[in-house]
Every structure is written in C-alpha cells, then in structure tokens.
Design a protein around this motif. Sequence first.
Motif, PDB file in Angstrom:
ATOM      1  N   PRO A 222       0.894  -1.237  -0.127  1.00 35.80           N
ATOM      2  CA  PRO A 222      -0.097   0.033   0.053  1.00 35.80           C
ATOM      3  C   PRO A 222       0.711   1.171  -0.090  1.00 35.80           C
ATOM      4  CG  PRO A 222       0.279  -0.811   1.876  1.00 35.80           C
ATOM      5  CD  PRO A 222       0.964  -1.468   1.391  1.00 35.80           C
ATOM      6  N   CYS A 223       2.090   1.158  -0.061  1.00 35.94           N
ATOM      7  CA  CYS A 223       3.085   2.193  -0.091  1.00 35.94           C
ATOM      8  C   CYS A 223       2.612   3.438  -1.010  1.00 35.94           C
ATOM      9  CB  CYS A 223       4.372   1.847  -0.730  1.00 35.94           C
ATOM     10  SG  CYS A 223       4.910   0.091  -0.231  1.00 35.94           S
ATOM     11  N   ILE A 224       2.193   3.313  -2.172  1.00 37.63           N
ATOM     12  CA  ILE A 224       2.013   4.578  -2.978  1.00 37.63           C
ATOM     13  C   ILE A 224       0.695   5.469  -2.454  1.00 37.63           C
ATOM     14  CG2 ILE A 224       1.265   5.534  -5.238  1.00 37.63           C
ATOM     15  CD1 ILE A 224       2.422   3.217  -6.475  1.00 37.63           C
ATOM     16  N   VAL A 225      -0.395   4.767  -2.014  1.00 39.07           N
ATOM     17  CA  VAL A 225      -1.550   5.434  -1.497  1.00 39.07           C
ATOM     18  C   VAL A 225      -1.249   6.215  -0.175  1.00 39.07           C
ATOM     19  CG1 VAL A 225      -3.287   4.219  -2.846  1.00 39.07           C
ATOM     20  CG2 VAL A 225      -2.608   3.334  -0.361  1.00 39.07           C
ATOM     21  N   ARG A 226      -0.081   5.428   0.631  1.00 36.88           N
ATOM     22  CA  ARG A 226       0.095   5.920   2.099  1.00 36.88           C
ATOM     23  C   ARG A 226       0.870   7.247   1.686  1.00 36.88           C
ATOM     24  NH1 ARG A 226       1.984   0.378   5.328  1.00 36.88           N
ATOM     25  NH2 ARG A 226      -0.213  -0.110   5.573  1.00 36.88           N
ATOM     26  N   ASN A 227       1.783   7.298   0.863  1.00 38.20           N
ATOM     27  CA  ASN A 227       2.416   8.794   0.396  1.00 38.20           C
ATOM     28  C   ASN A 227       1.230   9.802   0.246  1.00 38.20           C
ATOM     29  OD1 ASN A 227       5.660   8.834  -0.535  1.00 38.20           O
ATOM     30  ND2 ASN A 227       4.792   6.632  -0.339  1.00 38.20           N
ATOM     31  N   GLY A 228       0.060   9.500  -0.477  1.00 35.97           N
ATOM     32  CA  GLY A 228      -0.846  10.290  -0.643  1.00 35.97           C
ATOM     33  C   GLY A 228      -1.568  10.708   0.281  1.00 35.97           C
ATOM     34  N   PHE A 229      -2.103   9.990   1.322  1.00 37.94           N
ATOM     35  CA  PHE A 229      -2.463  10.287   2.645  1.00 37.94           C
ATOM     36  C   PHE A 229      -1.471  10.874   3.340  1.00 37.94           C
ATOM     37  CE2 PHE A 229      -5.515   6.341   1.720  1.00 37.94           C
ATOM     38  CZ  PHE A 229      -6.509   7.209   1.770  1.00 37.94           C
ATOM     39  N   GLY A 230       0.016  10.461   3.480  1.00 36.24           N
ATOM     40  CA  GLY A 230       0.833  11.254   4.225  1.00 36.24           C
ATOM     41  C   GLY A 230       0.977  12.841   3.803  1.00 36.24           C
ATOM     42  N   ALA A 231       0.841  13.071   2.612  1.00 38.31           N
ATOM     43  CA  ALA A 231       0.943  14.575   2.124  1.00 38.31           C
ATOM     44  C   ALA A 231      -0.102  15.348   2.784  1.00 38.31           C
ATOM     45  CB  ALA A 231       0.915  14.713   0.821  1.00 38.31           C
ATOM     46  N   VAL A 232      -1.234  14.906   2.752  1.00 33.75           N
ATOM     47  CA  VAL A 232      -2.606  15.355   3.327  1.00 33.75           C
ATOM     48  C   VAL A 232      -2.335  15.655   4.922  1.00 33.75           C
ATOM     49  CG1 VAL A 232      -5.175  15.263   4.120  1.00 33.75           C
ATOM     50  CG2 VAL A 232      -4.121  14.595   1.774  1.00 33.75           C
ATOM     51  N   THR A 233      -1.811  14.658   5.532  1.00 34.71           N
ATOM     52  CA  THR A 233      -1.581  14.590   7.061  1.00 34.71           C
ATOM     53  C   THR A 233      -0.718  15.541   7.339  1.00 34.71           C
ATOM     54  OG1 THR A 233      -2.040  12.324   7.322  1.00 34.71           O
ATOM     55  CG2 THR A 233      -0.738  13.278   9.123  1.00 34.71           C
ATOM     56  N   ALA A 234       0.471  15.827   6.566  1.00 34.68           N
ATOM     57  CA  ALA A 234       1.587  16.954   6.816  1.00 34.68           C
ATOM     58  C   ALA A 234       0.807  18.450   6.743  1.00 34.68           C
ATOM     59  CB  ALA A 234       2.558  16.764   5.654  1.00 34.68           C
ATOM     60  N   LEU A 235      -0.185  18.750   5.787  1.00 34.71           N
ATOM     61  CA  LEU A 235      -0.806  19.834   5.685  1.00 34.71           C
ATOM     62  C   LEU A 235      -1.376  20.039   6.950  1.00 34.71           C
ATOM     63  CD1 LEU A 235      -2.216  19.634   2.041  1.00 34.71           C
ATOM     64  CD2 LEU A 235       0.046  20.821   2.877  1.00 34.71           C
ATOM     65  N   ALA A 236      -2.318  19.085   7.520  1.00 37.77           N
ATOM     66  CA  ALA A 236      -2.969  19.087   8.509  1.00 37.77           C
ATOM     67  C   ALA A 236      -1.966  19.515   9.819  1.00 37.77           C
ATOM     68  CB  ALA A 236      -3.923  17.939   8.843  1.00 37.77           C
ATOM     69  N   ALA A 237      -1.044  18.716  10.166  1.00 34.50           N
ATOM     70  CA  ALA A 237      -0.268  18.901  11.249  1.00 34.50           C
ATOM     71  C   ALA A 237       0.321  20.510  11.200  1.00 34.50           C
ATOM     72  CB  ALA A 237       0.881  17.904  11.302  1.00 34.50           C
ATOM     73  N   ALA A 238       0.799  20.832  10.162  1.00 35.69           N
ATOM     74  CA  ALA A 238       1.326  22.174   9.864  1.00 35.69           C
ATOM     75  C   ALA A 238       0.239  23.181  10.041  1.00 35.69           C
ATOM     76  CB  ALA A 238       1.904  22.391   8.383  1.00 35.69           C
TER      77      ALA A 238
END
Length: 309
Positions: A222-238
């Motif tokens: 599932p590595c590729i979709v986790r990168n997509g979700f990860g980008a959104v999480t980074a935006l939220a944390a910032a």
Amino acid sequence: MRFSTLQELAALCRQEQRMIGELMLHEQAAESGQTEDAVFRQMADYYAIMKEAVRKGLTEDTVSVSGLSGGDAQRVIAHSQSATLPPSLGSEAARAMAYALAVSEVNASMGRIVATPTAGSCGIIPGVFISTQERFGLTDSQLVYALFSAGAIGYVIANNSFVSGAEGGCQAEVGSAIGMAAGALTELRGGSPEQAVHAVGLALKNSLGLICDPVGGLVEIPCIVRNGFGAVTALAAADMALAGVRSAIPSDEVVQVMLDVGSAMPSKHRETARGGLAATPTGKRIMKELYGNKGQKKKNAKRDGDGEQ
C-alpha cells in the motif's frame, strides 16, 4: 552537527536568530567542508528532480513493471479539477495528494526520484512542497531552504529512532516523511522553529504503530497510497501548529516512542512481506502471480535508501 534533538535544534535557532533551514545549511556546509553556495546548489538540483518527478507522474505512463500500479495520480488530479464533483478535501489538498502519488508512481516505475528520507516515502515532501509553491507563488529558493529544514528534522529522527521500514515499520518511513514535511511547511508558512517542532510531534503521533506490509515485497501496495495520505496529514499538522496547537508530549519524546514501538513490532510487520496486507488472501495471490511457487520465499525487493535514486 551542533544539535541532536529537536529541542536543541529549536534552541540553537532561537539563540542565533536563524530559521531551521538557514541553520541546517550552515551546519551542512561546515560538516562537508563546502561553501554554503555549493551546498545550496546541490539541494536546488534535488528539488529540480522532485519537480520533474511530479511532472512525469502526472503526464507520462507510470505503470510499474509488475503492473500493480500506475495512473492513480492522474486520476486524482483530474478529480481535483472536476466542476461537477469537487473533491471533499478541497482542490489544494487534493493537488498535494496527487503530486505525492505521482512521485511514488514514478519510483515504482523505476523513474528518477529523491529518497526523502527513503524511496518508499519519496512522494510526501515533493507533494507538499511543490503544491504549496504553486499555491502561494513561492520561489525555488524558499523551497530549497525548506528542504534544509526537512533535512534537519530528518537528521534528528534518524539519529534517535528510525527512518527505515525494515527497522521500525512504515511509521518510521512514511511517518518520518510526514513529520519532516509538516515541520518544514510550518516554517515555510511563517511559523517559528518552536512551532515547526510541535508540527513534527503532531504529525508523528498520528503515524505511530503503522506497519510496513508491502504486497509482493514491492513499493506499490500500500506504499503509494500511503504517500498520498501522508501529504494530506502533513498539511493538517502544519495548520494545527500554525494555529497554536502544541504537541502535549514533547516531540523528542514522540520520536522515542516511535523507536520503542518499532523495536517491539513483529518482524512480519517490518517490510518482510509476511504480515498485514501482504498476508491477506489477495496479497498472497498477487505474490504467487508475481513469483510463482517461489513467491513465499521471495525476499523483499523494496527499494530503500537515503539519497537520490
């Protein structure tokens, strides 16, 4: 380096009245014996590679050799621009997600990427940075400084915990990239070093315990979709950090928890392709189709590294 923890990093920035990116550029030049200009140019070259990977992932064929992945970034970017069915995330966050998917798909199709901090998490920082640059009209130089900021955060995480899925699960790989992106984005948007450090803790806390379970041992499912979700999480944390939300557990302690959790994680959940999604009936079927009767004995073929791929 003159710092080994995130707290020391923030304190040093405060003492010298520098941002994290500026401090890291100075430290890297001193450690390498190169001029700051030379170190900056090298990082600028890496950023150019990231931008090219986004472009390629959105406009060219990225079907992987295995045939398991490719084209999802183009689907997501098309959806983000839909007038009849706008994305629930909003177009800006959807663009960051699409860009992260694009770079990850380029990696899976054996294209050129920069491992940030690993190949398995290569899409998160480019997805966040390049979409942010486009949205706010930032210069390449500003984004290069942000890469130095992300590098400083990654340096601390790598030296106090893990950044490798084989050592600490996907929390160490995707999780570290999310923390690096969140902290650097916080600084890029005008936050203080202290706020950037809080963003790291907020991001990492949301990734604790994430296992590494690549189907077929490949950096695709599932590595590729986790990168997509990860980008959104980074935006939220910032955004949380910029709003004044603090990590109640100090970020350095969160890094330590990631080490503890990763050390206790069973080996089948650390990149061996023997647990999690890889061990589902469908995961096993894919393994057999890829490798035949040798599938269960196939060693993990995951590309993983600390630098340019």
